[in-house]
Write an enzyme that holds these catalytic residues in place. Structure first.
Site, PDB file in Angstrom:
ATOM      1  N   LEU A 277      -2.287  12.856  -4.116  1.00  0.00           N
ATOM      2  CA  LEU A 277      -1.534  11.638  -4.421  1.00  0.00           C
ATOM      3  C   LEU A 277      -2.337  10.469  -3.884  1.00  0.00           C
ATOM      4  O   LEU A 277      -2.887  10.549  -2.773  1.00  0.00           O
ATOM      5  CB  LEU A 277      -0.144  11.671  -3.777  1.00  0.00           C
ATOM      6  N   ASP A 278      -2.426   9.386  -4.659  1.00  0.00           N
ATOM      7  CA  ASP A 278      -3.223   8.251  -4.189  1.00  0.00           C
ATOM      8  C   ASP A 278      -2.563   7.631  -2.964  1.00  0.00           C
ATOM      9  O   ASP A 278      -1.424   7.925  -2.612  1.00  0.00           O
ATOM     10  CB  ASP A 278      -3.414   7.223  -5.306  1.00  0.00           C
ATOM     11  N   VAL A 279      -3.286   6.769  -2.312  1.00  0.00           N
ATOM     12  CA  VAL A 279      -2.858   6.240  -1.020  1.00  0.00           C
ATOM     13  C   VAL A 279      -1.547   5.476  -1.110  1.00  0.00           C
ATOM     14  O   VAL A 279      -0.776   5.429  -0.141  1.00  0.00           O
ATOM     15  CB  VAL A 279      -3.979   5.350  -0.437  1.00  0.00           C
ATOM     16  N   ALA A 280      -1.231   4.892  -2.283  1.00  0.00           N
ATOM     17  CA  ALA A 280      -0.006   4.102  -2.414  1.00  0.00           C
ATOM     18  C   ALA A 280       1.173   4.924  -2.917  1.00  0.00           C
ATOM     19  O   ALA A 280       2.302   4.428  -2.939  1.00  0.00           O
ATOM     20  CB  ALA A 280      -0.248   2.923  -3.357  1.00  0.00           C
ATOM     21  N   THR A 281       0.971   6.164  -3.337  1.00  0.00           N
ATOM     22  CA  THR A 281       2.038   7.002  -3.869  1.00  0.00           C
ATOM     23  C   THR A 281       2.627   7.854  -2.751  1.00  0.00           C
ATOM     24  O   THR A 281       1.901   8.375  -1.896  1.00  0.00           O
ATOM     25  CB  THR A 281       1.511   7.911  -4.992  1.00  0.00           C
TER      26      THR A 281
END
Length: 404
Positions: free
Chosen positions: A267-271
């Protein structure tokens, strides 16, 4: 004369015998006197029994087993052995069977040998010789266990990664660099099949433990601002959120190497939301492979208004990395009093990088926050706090599509 003999023979054949046979007695010996010349007088027989055989006297070295010797009076009471002879008949003998004597002798010899070797190992602790007890299981039972329960030999690079030496890719670099030896020989092939319980493996001069770390399966509620890799010192990794669990696991399994954990997918850093953490490479590959066809559900909070045109645009899909990707479903969720922004429920199965964000962006919308809430049949528990984790049970693993 002939008529007399004929009548006598017929009477003996068809008349009821008058003699009664008794057990353990010899057959009567019939002595017929000379037959009379006259047919009018009946034949005369002298019937007598053979005298019984005398009871054999025991040899001086063998006491009589049938004598009523009293042990208290000093006599020796011996119970005879009933064995089946070579002719198939039962017989009595004064000594135990030969096969019993051989089995007892072999058992005593094996016990004595094992005791001597055990004492020798205790005295000389530097020697690595071990007493291997004789297995109580048959060859068929051991073969069935090895085929169905025992782990088969694995690739050398996988064994190193599972033991926590390094990642799979870094382990291959160690092998190519000649820093790994197997049974005293340098091994430069990562695909070499080894058994950690039997093979002696050294990495950079350090012996790899025989015991492998236990399999770990965790579901983590990822916070915002964390990355799904080991990361560097400046980045926060989701793996740091399970350090307390690893300490408890280390105390629970004393002497076993610490498992090397990694995330299944990213999951990307903002998700935020559901991420699976494990040390089982086969499990991670199976549920993340496209053939698993696992759907993933996201909740996207949108900045601005959402109308029907946006939903149609998201459903039509977009091109990501040269592949046209379309979601499984798109739904506008009802408004909630504590969340003023509209929310979209988007289900995908491709799992491509930033797929949900690209779908929403292609529709002309901007995502405020994105959270993954489901993978396959496993849904993120509603009571699991941000940054917390739970151990996955067998039912959870099946819901994720794990077929072991």
């Amino acid at each position: 004369m002939a008529a007399t003999v004929a009548s006598l023979s017929s009477s003996l054949l068809f008349s009821k015998p008058s003699l009664t046979l008794r057990p353990f007695r010899t057959l009567p010996r019939i002595i017929a006197s000379s037959l009379p010349s006259s047919s009018s007088s009946p034949p005369q027989f002298n019937i007598s029994f053979a005298p019984p055989k005398p009871k054999p006297k025991p040899k001086p070295s063998e006491p009589d087993p049938f004598s009523d010797s009293d042990p208290e009076s000093g006599g020796q009471l011996i119970i005879p052995w009933i064995v089946r002879g070579e002719d198939g008949n039962l017989k009595l003998q004064m000594h135990p069977p030969a096969r019993l004597l051989h089995a007892t002798a072999n058992s005593d010899t094996a016990t004595t040998t094992t005791t001597k070797v055990t004492k020798k190992n205790k005295i000389n602790k530097n020697k690595s010789s071990e007493v291997v007890p004789k297995s109580n299981y048959s060859k068929a039972a051991r073969r069935f266990y090895n085929d169905n329960f025992k782990d088969p030999p694995q690739r050398l690079s996988k064994v190193l990664a599972t033991a926590g030496v390094a990642s799979r890719r870094s382990s291959e670099e160690l092998i190519f660099g000649g820093k790994v030896t197997v049974n005293g020989s340098v091994c430069n092939t990562p695909q070499t099949r080894v058994d950690p319980a039997k093979d002696i493996i050294y990495v950079n001069g350090n012996r790899l433990p025989k015991k492998q770390p236990p399999k770990v399966y965790l579901a983590l509620n990822k916070p915002k601002g964390y990355i799904c890799s080991s990361g560097d010192k400046e980045s926060k990794s989701v793996l740091s959120l399970v350090d307390d669990y690893l300490k408890i696991l280390d105390k629970r399994n004393s002497g076993v190497p610490k498992p090397r954990l990694f995330t299944v997918g990213r999951l990307d850093v903002a998700t935020t939301g559901l991420i699976i953490v494990t040390n089982d490479g086969d499990f991670a590959q199976q549920i993340s492979h496209p053939s698993a066809n696992l759907s993933k559900e996201y909740i996207a909070v949108i900045d601005g208004d959402v109308n029907k045109r946006h939903l149609i645009a998201i459903s039509d899909g977009t091109v990501i990395e040269g592949v046209h990707c379309t979601p499984d479903s798109v739904e506008l969720l009802p408004r909630q009093p504590d969340i003023p922004r509209p929310r979209l429920r988007i289900v995908v199965h491709e799992g491509r990088k930033h797929e949900v964000r690209e779908l929403v962006k292609n529709a002309g919308l901007e995502i405020h926050s994105l959270k993954r809430v489901r993978i396959g049949g496993f849904r993120l528990p509603s009571d699991l706090g941000i940054g917390k984790h739970i151990e996955l049970k067998q039912s959870h693993l099946k819901a994720l599509g794990w077929k072991n």
